[in-house]
Design a protein around this motif. Structure first.
Motif, mmCIF file in Angstrom:
data_model
loop_
_atom_site.group_PDB
_atom_site.id
_atom_site.type_symbol
_atom_site.label_atom_id
_atom_site.label_comp_id
_atom_site.label_asym_id
_atom_site.label_seq_id
_atom_site.Cartn_x
_atom_site.Cartn_y
_atom_site.Cartn_z
ATOM 1 N N UNK A 155 -10.222 46.917 36.443
ATOM 2 C CA UNK A 155 -11.225 47.752 37.103
ATOM 3 C C UNK A 155 -10.740 48.312 38.437
ATOM 4 N N UNK A 156 -11.499 49.251 38.961
ATOM 5 C CA UNK A 156 -11.249 49.840 40.266
ATOM 6 C C UNK A 156 -11.240 48.741 41.332
ATOM 7 N N UNK A 157 -10.455 48.924 42.391
ATOM 8 C CA UNK A 157 -10.375 47.903 43.438
ATOM 9 C C UNK A 157 -11.346 48.174 44.586
ATOM 10 N N UNK A 158 -12.028 49.314 44.555
ATOM 11 C CA UNK A 158 -12.947 49.696 45.634
ATOM 12 C C UNK A 158 -14.392 49.411 45.254
ATOM 13 N N UNK A 159 -15.234 49.269 46.251
ATOM 14 C CA UNK A 159 -16.682 49.226 46.064
ATOM 15 C C UNK A 159 -17.183 50.660 46.181
ATOM 16 N N UNK A 160 -17.520 51.269 45.033
ATOM 17 C CA UNK A 160 -17.878 52.687 45.036
ATOM 18 C C UNK A 160 -19.215 52.949 45.721
ATOM 19 N N UNK A 161 -19.967 51.883 46.001
ATOM 20 C CA UNK A 161 -21.263 52.072 46.666
ATOM 21 C C UNK A 161 -21.128 52.200 48.178
ATOM 22 N N UNK A 162 -19.971 51.855 48.703
ATOM 23 C CA UNK A 162 -19.762 51.962 50.144
ATOM 24 C C UNK A 162 -19.449 53.403 50.516
ATOM 25 N N UNK A 163 -20.024 53.906 51.587
ATOM 26 C CA UNK A 163 -19.785 55.312 51.973
ATOM 27 C C UNK A 163 -18.323 55.603 52.279
ATOM 28 N N UNK A 164 -17.588 54.578 52.686
ATOM 29 C CA UNK A 164 -16.178 54.806 52.997
ATOM 30 C C UNK A 164 -15.393 55.286 51.776
ATOM 31 N N UNK A 165 -15.809 54.828 50.583
ATOM 32 C CA UNK A 165 -15.076 55.234 49.393
ATOM 33 C C UNK A 165 -15.266 56.715 49.108
ATOM 34 N N UNK A 166 -16.464 57.232 49.315
ATOM 35 C CA UNK A 166 -16.688 58.665 49.112
ATOM 36 C C UNK A 166 -15.775 59.481 50.015
ATOM 37 N N UNK A 167 -15.581 59.008 51.235
ATOM 38 C CA UNK A 167 -14.697 59.711 52.163
ATOM 39 C C UNK A 167 -13.250 59.668 51.671
ATOM 40 N N UNK A 168 -12.842 58.515 51.132
ATOM 41 C CA UNK A 168 -11.485 58.387 50.590
ATOM 42 C C UNK A 168 -11.303 59.331 49.400
ATOM 43 N N UNK A 169 -12.293 59.370 48.529
ATOM 44 C CA UNK A 169 -12.204 60.217 47.340
ATOM 45 C C UNK A 169 -12.165 61.692 47.730
ATOM 46 N N UNK A 170 -12.965 62.061 48.718
ATOM 47 C CA UNK A 170 -12.971 63.451 49.185
ATOM 48 C C UNK A 170 -11.623 63.807 49.795
ATOM 49 N N UNK A 171 -11.041 62.889 50.571
ATOM 50 C CA UNK A 171 -9.734 63.153 51.170
ATOM 51 C C UNK A 171 -8.668 63.314 50.086
ATOM 52 N N UNK A 172 -8.741 62.472 49.067
ATOM 53 C CA UNK A 172 -7.772 62.575 47.964
ATOM 54 C C UNK A 172 -7.932 63.914 47.240
ATOM 55 N N UNK A 173 -9.168 64.353 47.038
ATOM 56 C CA UNK A 173 -9.402 65.638 46.379
ATOM 57 C C UNK A 173 -8.837 66.789 47.207
ATOM 58 N N UNK A 174 -9.046 66.747 48.516
ATOM 59 C CA UNK A 174 -8.551 67.825 49.381
ATOM 60 C C UNK A 174 -7.028 67.870 49.396
ATOM 61 N N UNK A 175 -6.406 66.696 49.449
ATOM 62 C CA UNK A 175 -4.938 66.662 49.425
ATOM 63 C C UNK A 175 -4.409 67.164 48.084
#
Length: 385
Positions: free
Chosen positions: A140-160
């Motif tokens: 499984x994924x190693x992140x807690x997708x419910x934490x707001x920090x993960x959304x920021x990580x995912x958005x940064x990955x999408x932008x890069x």
């Protein structure tokens, strides 16, 4: 070194390298429109932060997207010689699409693309949105997708990923970068470790394989599958020790000239220990098995892929195919290895039967004849495709 992209999505690598295919797809108006629409969808998804499911969903291949690509592939394949050079010369010859071998060229290509799209969507769903995989305890994924920090990580990955766009991109490339990037973010690059497999740890043993007089032995190899421990203190698990002891005894009796140990970084979740490496180390240190008589298969995560990956290694290393090898197990696991349930599960989970398991006269062991169908790649199992 084999890349994650090539290992998991061989169709896309072949399309890119076979002459004529990439330019034809790049020039297709429908694919140009699809690429633009997908890029707009991803750009708009940033506004939905902090919802990682929304960000991930923008990268998914919809049924309409998949159908558009299928139609374009069929159009190019219909041109003289195009299907023949890609499908016959590369796809069929590689064995990586063995589950679809009975299909005509155009149908095989469409089926391979459907598998590829499903695999790309699997990456997004599991490692972007946090949906449970087939084996959530270890994959499984190693992140807690419910934490707001993960959304920021995912958005940064999408932008890069968006910033990495190139003029010669195919419609698949942004999605491929995003999906493979998710594996790296999750530190799930297991499939690319120990590559190329016919080198490194296996170099000395392969040299011995080429010099072996097979008629001196009843079996070419003894296959030992890992037993993943659930405690961080154990590197091989209790049954792993029992199987190694049995294999070492049969090796000493000269039943076979080689031992193949199979198992990846599996139990407990995200363990740093690799089952095959640890078994090889113990066979050398505790049983005095020569290092050049042990081959590692360091990727399997389940008994199903122990079978499939061992078959791949036997065939790739050119062990003789007129003799079966011997799966060496323990008394409690033997009934499972020999039952139809495992065969059915293997076909269901890998898409193929990688060989034939048959009874052996040796206790707690089964004969195994590998089949080239084992080379089929499953893009929906990115940790061990």
């Amino acid at each position: 070194m084999d890349s994650l992209e090539t290992l998991t999505f061989p169709l896309l690598a072949m399309i890119r390298c076979v002459p004529g295919w990439a330019p034809a797809l790049r020039a297709d108006p429908a694919l140009q429109a699809l690429a633009a629409a997908r890029a707009q969808r991803v750009a708009a998804a940033s506004a939905c932060t902090p919802r990682p499911d929304c960000l991930a969903e923008a990268w998914a291949w919809t049924p309409a997207d998949i159908a558009t690509v299928t139609a374009a592939l069929r159009t190019v394949a219909a041109r003289p010689g195009m299907a023949d050079v890609l499908v016959r010369t590369h796809m069929r010859a590689s064995g990586r699409f063995a589950r679809h071998a009975a299909l005509a060229n155009a149908e095989l290509l469409a089926a391979a693309w459907a598998d590829t799209a499903a695999g790309l969507n699997h990456l997004v769903a599991v490692y972007g949105a946090g949906e449970p995989p087939r084996y959530p305890a270890i994959d499984a994924i190693i992140f807690d997708v419910k934490r707001p920090e993960f959304a920021a990580v995912l958005d940064a990955h999408a932008r890069v990923t968006e910033a990495a766009a190139r003029p010669d991109d195919l419609v698949f490339d942004p999605s491929l970068r995003f999906g493979i990037g998710l594996l790296r973010l999750n530190e799930r690059t297991d499939a690319a470790a120990f590559r190329p497999l016919l080198a490194g740890e296996n170099t000395a043993a392969l040299a011995q394989v080429r010099r072996t007089r097979w008629s001196d032995y009843r079996y070419p190899a003894l296959l030992v599958f890992g037993h993943g421990p659930e405690t961080a203190q154990s590197r091989t698990g209790v049954l792993g020790h029992i199987r190694m002891a049995r294999a070492a005894d049969l090796f000493a009796r000269r039943l076979a000239p080689f031992i193949i140990v199979s198992g990846g970084n599996v139990h407990p979740n995200r363990t740093p220990f690799n089952e095959a490496i640890e078994m090889k180390r113990l066979l050398i240190a505790q049983y005095a098995i020569p290092a050049d008589r042990i081959l590692i298969e360091p990727h399997a995560r389940h008994t199903t892929t122990n079978l499939r990956n061992s078959a791949r290694l036997l065939l790739a290393a050119r062990f003789p195919t007129n003799q079966p090898s011997l799966i060496v197990t323990d008394p409690s696991t033997a009934p499972y290895i020999g039952c139809k349930v495992l065969q059915e599960r293997t076909r269901a989970e890998t898409g193929v039967l990688p060989g034939v398991v048959a009874p052996a006269s040796t206790p707690f062991a089964f004969e195994f004849r590998p089949d080239r169908a084992a080379f089929h790649v499953d893009p929906s199992d990115p940790l061990d495709p």
